[in-house]
Design an enzyme around this catalytic site. Structure first.
Site, PDB file in Angstrom:
ATOM      1  N   HIS A 159     -12.305  56.081  36.708  1.00  0.00           N
ATOM      2  CA  HIS A 159     -13.509  56.295  37.528  1.00  0.00           C
ATOM      3  C   HIS A 159     -14.433  57.362  36.938  1.00  0.00           C
ATOM      4  O   HIS A 159     -15.567  57.509  37.393  1.00  0.00           O
ATOM      5  CB  HIS A 159     -13.131  56.702  38.958  1.00  0.00           C
ATOM      6  CG  HIS A 159     -12.369  55.651  39.699  1.00  0.00           C
ATOM      7  ND1 HIS A 159     -12.846  54.369  39.868  1.00  0.00           N
ATOM      8  CD2 HIS A 159     -11.143  55.680  40.302  1.00  0.00           C
ATOM      9  CE1 HIS A 159     -11.947  53.656  40.548  1.00  0.00           C
ATOM     10  NE2 HIS A 159     -10.909  54.424  40.815  1.00  0.00           N
ATOM     11  N   ASP A 196      -6.117  47.929  37.609  1.00  0.00           N
ATOM     12  CA  ASP A 196      -6.042  48.787  38.795  1.00  0.00           C
ATOM     13  C   ASP A 196      -6.725  48.060  39.959  1.00  0.00           C
ATOM     14  O   ASP A 196      -7.653  47.275  39.753  1.00  0.00           O
ATOM     15  CB  ASP A 196      -6.764  50.103  38.498  1.00  0.00           C
ATOM     16  CG  ASP A 196      -6.582  51.153  39.590  1.00  0.00           C
ATOM     17  OD1 ASP A 196      -5.725  52.039  39.409  1.00  0.00           O
ATOM     18  OD2 ASP A 196      -7.302  51.088  40.609  1.00  0.00           O
ATOM     19  N   HIS A 198      -8.723  49.166  42.066  1.00  0.00           N
ATOM     20  CA  HIS A 198     -10.115  49.607  42.210  1.00  0.00           C
ATOM     21  C   HIS A 198     -10.920  49.269  40.953  1.00  0.00           C
ATOM     22  O   HIS A 198     -10.382  49.308  39.838  1.00  0.00           O
ATOM     23  CB  HIS A 198     -10.166  51.125  42.439  1.00  0.00           C
ATOM     24  CG  HIS A 198      -9.401  51.571  43.645  1.00  0.00           C
ATOM     25  ND1 HIS A 198      -8.179  52.186  43.549  1.00  0.00           N
ATOM     26  CD2 HIS A 198      -9.696  51.456  44.962  1.00  0.00           C
ATOM     27  CE1 HIS A 198      -7.738  52.447  44.781  1.00  0.00           C
ATOM     28  NE2 HIS A 198      -8.635  52.013  45.648  1.00  0.00           N
ATOM     29  N   ASP A 283      -1.825  50.222  41.924  1.00  0.00           N
ATOM     30  CA  ASP A 283      -2.146  50.247  43.352  1.00  0.00           C
ATOM     31  C   ASP A 283      -2.545  48.882  43.899  1.00  0.00           C
ATOM     32  O   ASP A 283      -2.936  48.771  45.063  1.00  0.00           O
ATOM     33  CB  ASP A 283      -3.224  51.303  43.657  1.00  0.00           C
ATOM     34  CG  ASP A 283      -4.316  51.350  42.609  1.00  0.00           C
ATOM     35  OD1 ASP A 283      -4.370  50.466  41.739  1.00  0.00           O
ATOM     36  OD2 ASP A 283      -5.129  52.297  42.661  1.00  0.00           O
TER      37      ASP A 283
HETATM   38 ZN   LIG Z   1      -6.936  52.633  41.867  1.00  0.00          ZN
END
Ligand SMILES: [Zn+2]
Length: 380
Positions: A159, A196, A198, A283
């Site tokens: 991120h 991931d 996200h 995740d």
């Molecule tokens: Zn994540």
């Protein structure tokens, strides 16, 4: 024989009370890998732990990815803190992005480790193929090498943008590794696969107009950070070099398999990378507390085996995994262990770990529709 070189760092000083991105994550992985070592009997040199990485990144690398202001501020913040402090999103229900007195050093060490593993991969593939004198293995054309690398370090990175820390990420480890591979080893085309849960917004931003890095990002649609729509495809010279696959809630292994076979593999073959880097978050596991996808530990075996085959087919086996998220510690440990089994060419132990039935059916019609749109968007 498939080999693995890995590094593991708990980074105990980088922690915030009650925060999911904590040292216990890597401790859980350590325990799972120790159990695996007993199970595998890895005394044959198949698995190598990297020695201490260099304390500094190569000259100019940090500046090639992050702004000088971001690096200076991160360094200054850690230097002036006396304890864990939220540095962004203090009210985020999943926890803020935080820093502690050791955070800059920990982030730098995670980045240095990813970079050192790139060096180890290149050295490994050069040692038994006819590479050039400068150590470049690009296009060596030798027998595919089956050495993979795995950086199990924290804080995570995908991120982090050029100028900003966010989403528990301070420096973008995968991006730094990709740039290092290009700058130091002449591996010009790097595929970053981000699995991931996200969207890897930082990595996308960093390479959005860069045709030399193909980002393929499988993630849950319509959750934080909100980016990663399928019409985000890159810009300028990088048009088409960002491929987003936003998967509907409750997507699981069948969805990921279809996305891999119908998007990741054909896009990777068309791109013909010199190196594959995986932003390996865990995740998307169905037990993860943050989001709503439904992979199981064994799903990561499937994914890792598939990406390993792709690396062997396309780039002499050069494959680096970099740990990103994953916040159910038991699921994280088991899933990383499954990943390692796959990288070593060993069978999965998922039958001992995974339930026969998931909490929710996979929305496969919606998954098919998304995959078709992605394929059309990218001419696959
Ligand atoms: Zn994540």
């Amino acid at each position: 024989m498939a080999r693995l070189v890995y590094a593991i760092e708990v980074a105990p000083g980088h922690q915030f009370p009650g925060h999911p991105e904590c040292p216990g994550r890597v401790e859980a992985i350590q325990q799972a890998l120790q159990r695996l070592a007993v199970f595998l009997g890895c005394a044959d040199g198949q698995v190598t732990q990297l020695g201490a990485p260099p304390a500094h990144l190569p000259e100019g690398l940090l500046e090639a990815v992050h702004t000088a202001e971001h690096v200076a501020e991160l360094r200054a913040t850690s230097a002036r803190l006396s304890g864990p402090t939220a540095v962004r999103d203090p009210d985020d229900p999943d926890g803020p992005t935080y820093a502690t007195p050791t955070s800059f050093d920990d982030a730098l060490k995670a980045a240095c480790t990813a970079v050192a593993l790139v060096d180890a991969l290149v050295a490994s593939s050069s040692s038994s193929s006819s590479s050039s004198a400068d150590g470049s293995a690009a296009g060596s054309g030798g027998r595919p090498q089956a050495t993979s690398a795995f950086s199990i370090c924290r804080p995570p990175g995908h991120h982090a943008t050029a100028a900003e820390q966010m989403g528990f990420c301070l420096l973008n480890n995968a991006a730094l590794a990709a740039r290092h591979a290009q700058r130091a080893h002449g591996l010009q085309k790097v595929l970053i696969l981000d699995w991931d849960v996200h969207h890897g917004n930082g990595t996308q931003d960093l390479f959005y107009d860069d045709p030399s890095v193909l980002l393929i990002d499988l993630h849950q649609a319509d959750v934080w950070p909100g980016s990663g729509a399928l019409d985000e495809t890159g810009a300028g010279a990088g048009a088409g070099a960002t491929i987003n696959v936003p998967l509907p809630w409750y997507s699981g292994q069948a969805a990921f398999q279809r996305a891999f076979e119908r998007v990741v593999a054909p896009a990777a073959r068309r791109f013909a990378p010199d190196l594959i880097i995986v932003s390996a978050g865990y995740d998307a596991h169905f037990k993860d507390p943050l989001e709503k996808l439904q992979l199981q530990a064994g799903s990561y075996h499937w994914l890792a085996a598939a990406v390993r085959r792709l690396a062997e087919e396309l780039c002499g086996g050069r494959l680096l995994l970099v740990l990103e998220g994953g916040y159910n510690q038991q699921a994280l440990g088991q899933s990383v262990a499954e990943t390692v089994l796959a990288l070593l060419g060993k069978p999965s132990a998922h039958a001992l770990l995974d339930p026969a039935q998931l909490p929710h059916p996979e929305p496969l019609e919606q998954v098919e529709a998304v995959i078709e749109l992605v394929r059309r968007q990218h001419g696959l």
